[in-house]
Design an enzyme around this catalytic site. Sequence first.
Site, PDB file in Angstrom:
ATOM      1  N   GLU A  47       0.921  -1.021  -0.128  1.00 56.62           N
ATOM      2  CA  GLU A  47      -0.028   0.024   0.036  1.00 56.62           C
ATOM      3  C   GLU A  47       0.933   1.409  -0.066  1.00 56.62           C
ATOM      4  OE1 GLU A  47      -2.506   0.406   3.383  1.00 56.62           O
ATOM      5  OE2 GLU A  47      -3.535   2.222   2.743  1.00 56.62           O
ATOM      6  N   GLU A 228      -5.423  -4.268   8.835  1.00 59.64           N
ATOM      7  CA  GLU A 228      -4.417  -3.051   8.919  1.00 59.64           C
ATOM      8  C   GLU A 228      -3.924  -3.402  10.326  1.00 59.64           C
ATOM      9  OE1 GLU A 228      -6.432   0.364   7.918  1.00 59.64           O
ATOM     10  OE2 GLU A 228      -5.975   0.115   6.032  1.00 59.64           O
TER      11      GLU A 228
END
Length: 244
Positions: A47, A228
């Site tokens: 990411e 996450e």
Amino acid sequence: YRRDLESDGLTRLALEAELRKAFISGEIHAWYQPIVDLKTGVIAGFEALARWVHPKRGVIPPDHFLTATRDLGMMTDLGAIIMNTTAPLMARWFRDHRLPQGFFVSVNLSAPEIERLHLIEDGARVIRDHNLPRKTLKLEVTESVFMSEGTGAVKTLERVLDLGVRLALDDFGTGYSSLGYLSRTRFSSIKIDRSFVTAASRGVPEALAIICAVVALAKSLGMATTAEGVETEDQARLLRLAGC
Ligand code: MG
Ligand code: MG
């Protein structure tokens, strides 16, 4: 009037002035955080995240400057920096390394950027021009995009999908968690917010229950889940057990 209002205002003003300068002098960078496949332990993708590399204060994380960037109306400038560095970098990674099947890079997309479709088209063009596999680029949008842009966002995202870009629903569970948008938009994955991961690993049963429910929801919709803020082996084990 309170004295602290003045100092708050001045701090803010100073931050905004510095931030403007940072954009011009190239202090805003894209950093890459690995996304690991919990089944295989292989890095499945990255990411792209914004970092402000301040000459005196060092590396500043985005939660310290995103609000100011938004207030300055510079979210698209930020998006342009991330996309314009990430797309060529992806091309280089594919050229120089043997990357696993389905390798992808995620870029976060904010509400004002959705209107600037050319940013996304630029990224998609780099993928095409370098003969990278389709779906190498993934865009992460939060539910707030739907709240501020409504059906316009859904239409734009449909066009994005046609470019061969995948979509992830970011920060799921922290906003409105509209199941309507989840069923109407073709997301390939749902991202579980780090707050649930942290709480679950501290033994909060409700957080673990929510993680399991999101994983089950995603599975039944044919989507993957990404958690996450996974920083310890224990957290990874817990999420693996949950089927993430
Ligand atoms: Mg994200
Ligand atoms: Mg997120």
